[in-house]
Design an enzyme around this catalytic site. Structure first.
Site, PDB file in Angstrom:
ATOM      1  N   TYR A  18       0.944  -1.345   0.081  1.00  0.00           N
ATOM      2  CA  TYR A  18       0.013   0.162   0.029  1.00  0.00           C
ATOM      3  C   TYR A  18       0.785   1.331  -0.129  1.00  0.00           C
ATOM      4  CZ  TYR A  18      -3.622  -3.389   1.815  1.00  0.00           C
ATOM      5  OH  TYR A  18      -4.219  -4.687   2.024  1.00  0.00           O
ATOM      6  N   TYR A 146     -14.388  -4.768   3.554  1.00  0.00           N
ATOM      7  CA  TYR A 146     -12.993  -5.141   3.012  1.00  0.00           C
ATOM      8  C   TYR A 146     -12.692  -6.907   3.290  1.00  0.00           C
ATOM      9  CZ  TYR A 146      -8.019  -5.843   2.511  1.00  0.00           C
ATOM     10  OH  TYR A 146      -6.789  -6.334   2.230  1.00  0.00           O
ATOM     11  N   ASP A 240     -17.304 -12.921   7.414  1.00  0.00           N
ATOM     12  CA  ASP A 240     -15.770 -12.899   7.368  1.00  0.00           C
ATOM     13  C   ASP A 240     -15.357 -12.301   8.616  1.00  0.00           C
ATOM     14  OD1 ASP A 240     -13.200 -12.228   7.150  1.00  0.00           O
ATOM     15  OD2 ASP A 240     -13.584 -11.151   5.181  1.00  0.00           O
ATOM     16  N   LYS A 269      -6.024 -13.573  10.965  1.00  0.00           N
ATOM     17  CA  LYS A 269      -5.267 -12.637  11.612  1.00  0.00           C
ATOM     18  C   LYS A 269      -4.950 -13.256  13.099  1.00  0.00           C
ATOM     19  CE  LYS A 269      -5.864  -8.734   9.006  1.00  0.00           C
ATOM     20  NZ  LYS A 269      -7.003  -8.240   8.241  1.00  0.00           N
TER      21      LYS A 269
HETATM   22  C1  LIG Z   1      -7.180  -8.691   6.693  1.00  0.00           C
HETATM   23  C2  LIG Z   1      -8.474  -8.983   6.304  1.00  0.00           C
HETATM   24  C3  LIG Z   1      -8.820 -10.071   5.349  1.00  0.00           C
HETATM   25  C4  LIG Z   1      -7.472 -10.368   4.115  1.00  0.00           C
HETATM   26  O1  LIG Z   1      -6.719 -11.307   5.115  1.00  0.00           O
HETATM   27  P1  LIG Z   1      -4.862 -11.213   4.480  1.00  0.00           P
HETATM   28  O2  LIG Z   1      -4.539 -11.961   5.149  1.00  0.00           O
HETATM   29  O3  LIG Z   1      -4.606  -9.956   4.417  1.00  0.00           O
HETATM   30  O4  LIG Z   1      -5.141 -11.753   2.902  1.00  0.00           O
HETATM   31  C5  LIG Z   1      -9.977 -10.306   4.781  1.00  0.00           C
HETATM   32  N1  LIG Z   1     -10.938 -10.082   5.481  1.00  0.00           N
HETATM   33  C6  LIG Z   1     -10.922  -9.169   6.661  1.00  0.00           C
HETATM   34  C7  LIG Z   1     -12.233  -8.919   7.235  1.00  0.00           C
HETATM   35  C8  LIG Z   1      -9.752  -8.769   6.972  1.00  0.00           C
HETATM   36  O5  LIG Z   1      -9.680  -7.938   8.066  1.00  0.00           O
END
Ligand SMILES: *Cc1c(COP(=O)(O)O)cnc(C)c1O
Length: 423
Positions: A18, A146, A240, A269
């Site tokens: 980024y 996102y 997600d 994460k």
């Molecule tokens: C960080 C994130 C992603 C993507 O994960 P990466 O490991 O960076 O590919 C997808 N969805 C959410 C909600 C996120 O916070």
């Protein structure tokens, strides 16, 4: 002061995330971590307010996780997951199934959040193909959302942030709509679903907090109503929880607060507590059953080289141990209370639009951040690692953070806003 030699040697060859590389300020060389601190090459120590993109929930270098990785490293750092299985992965899958609500019980491991979402998208679309239902191949996702940076996940992100215009013609077409929040906006979504529902495979949402899209909060009733709509129009519901999972919103998973069981959930994460890359796509029994067939084309054709890496699974198992043996959710509640109290000082200051806290997420939203570089430098000068983006300054600290460390973070935020460093 000169940086380390590796900085001079490597910087001309690295491409940063980024980042406009033409105008980038020199990044800070990090040499070690401990607890909630990041140690820099020149001896400075920064208190980490964002736990390395929301991952390091137990702080850095936790001895229990270190011991688990080290034991796994001597035993078996990696084997392919095709045709072979191992204890760390199977134990982790069983534990996730046990912890997740309802019959979310079938776990597919990958190595990043974006790929976990891609797998969720593939599963959702193929679910309908395998069941002989034609044309249910689009997703409904939400503005402000996102879900990752790969091409397939960009297509379900907020259109502006996901740069849909720049990549138009390449990205798959999905429906990105306003996240409904009241009767009128839910009625609008329902009208849309009644007209287009038979082309839709799944609704995809980050429950309770849209993270990278701006730390936007919504209530649990939004998720309950999405569940009702998904059921009414026979559409899969995907949560997600890559950001919200593992305690960040105050409960182990955000979906618990709504008492809603999605059909598919994605995790990453904090799954390994920020120690190794790992992600999981977990489905309910009925989703998995649609892939059981005598037709070879009905299998899920996906298999990252490093999927279910034993070191990463060992980290995740050790992290889950800590959620059991240490009072993590109480700590989240304590951090939440302290952030609520201390960030309140920002409310009413010039340029401040909103102050909001949910679980271990504290947000100060500004009207504008005129000079981002100046703001970032001001925060570092105060000894804190806080990464404002767009118009927000936020904290997602490790759950183990001491009150005095958290106060250092909140007072730095109050101070930079008061000093007009963001203006
Ligand atoms: C960080 C994130 C992603 C993507 O994960 P990466 O490991 O960076 O590919 C997808 N969805 C959410 C909600 C996120 O916070």
């Amino acid at each position: 002061m000169r940086g380390p030699q590796w900085l001079d040697d490597g910087m001309p060859h690295i491409w940063l995330p980024y980042t406009q590389m033409k105008t980038v300020l020199p990044p800070l060389p990090a040499v070690s971590t401990s607890g909630c601190d990041i140690h820099l090459a020149d001896g400075r120590i920064l208190t980490d307010g964002i736990a390395s993109w929301w991952t390091a929930c137990h702080g850095y270098n936790h001895p229990h996780i270190r011991a688990a990785v080290s034991a796994q490293l001597s035993r078996m750092p990696h084997v392919m997951f095709g045709g072979l299985v191992h204890e760390p992965a199977l134990m982790l899958a069983a534990r996730l199934a046990e912890m997740l609500p309802g019959d979310l019980e079938r776990v597919f491991f990958t190595d990043s959040g974006s790929v976990a979402v891609e797998v969720a998208i593939k599963i959702a679309i193929q679910y309908w193909i395998n069941r002989g239902v034609a044309r249910r191949n689009r997703l409904v996702a939400f503005k402000g959302g996102y879900h990752g940076d790969t091409l397939a996940t960009m297509a379900v992100c907020d259109p502006e942030e996901g740069m849909h215009a720049l990549f138009s013609g390449v990205l798959p077409q999905h429906y990105i709509v306003d996240l409904p929040h009241d009767d009128a906006t839910f009625a609008a979504l329902e009208t849309f679903l009644s007209e287009s529902g038979d082309g839709i495979a799944a609704i995809l949402v980050e429950p309770l907090v849209q993270g990278a899209g701006g730390m936007l909060f919504h209530g649990p009733e939004v998720l309950r109503r999405l569940r009702l709509l998904a059921d009414r129009y026979n559409i899969l519901l995907v949560f997600d929880e890559i950001f919200t999972g593992f305690g960040r919103t105050g409960t182990m998973f955000a979906c618990e607060q709504a008492d809603v069981v999605p059909d598919i959930i994605t995790l990453s994460k904090a799954l390994t507590a920020g120690t190794m890359p790992l992600a999981a796509t977990v489905t309910r029994a009925h989703v998995f059953e649609a892939f059981l067939s005598d037709n070879p084309l009905h299998a899920l054709m996906h298999g990252p080289t490093f999927m279910a890496n034993p070191l990463a699974c060992a980290c995740a198992n050790a992290s889950l141990d800590l959620f059991r043996t240490e009072p993590r959710l109480q700590q989240v509640a304590r951090i939440s209370e302290q952030m609520t109290h201390e960030l309140e000082a920002c409310r009413g200051l010039p340029n401040v639009r909103d102050v909001r806290v949910l679980g271990g997420v504290g947000v100060v939203e500004l009207a504008t951040i005129a000079d981002m570089n100046r703001l970032k430098a001001a925060l570092i000068a105060l000894g804190v690692w806080v990464r404002p983006f767009r118009t927000i300054i936020y904290l997602t600290p490790a759950f183990v953070m001491r009150p005095d460390e958290l106060s250092r973070l909140t007072s730095a935020i109050v101070r930079v806003i008061r000093d007009g460093a963001a203006g």
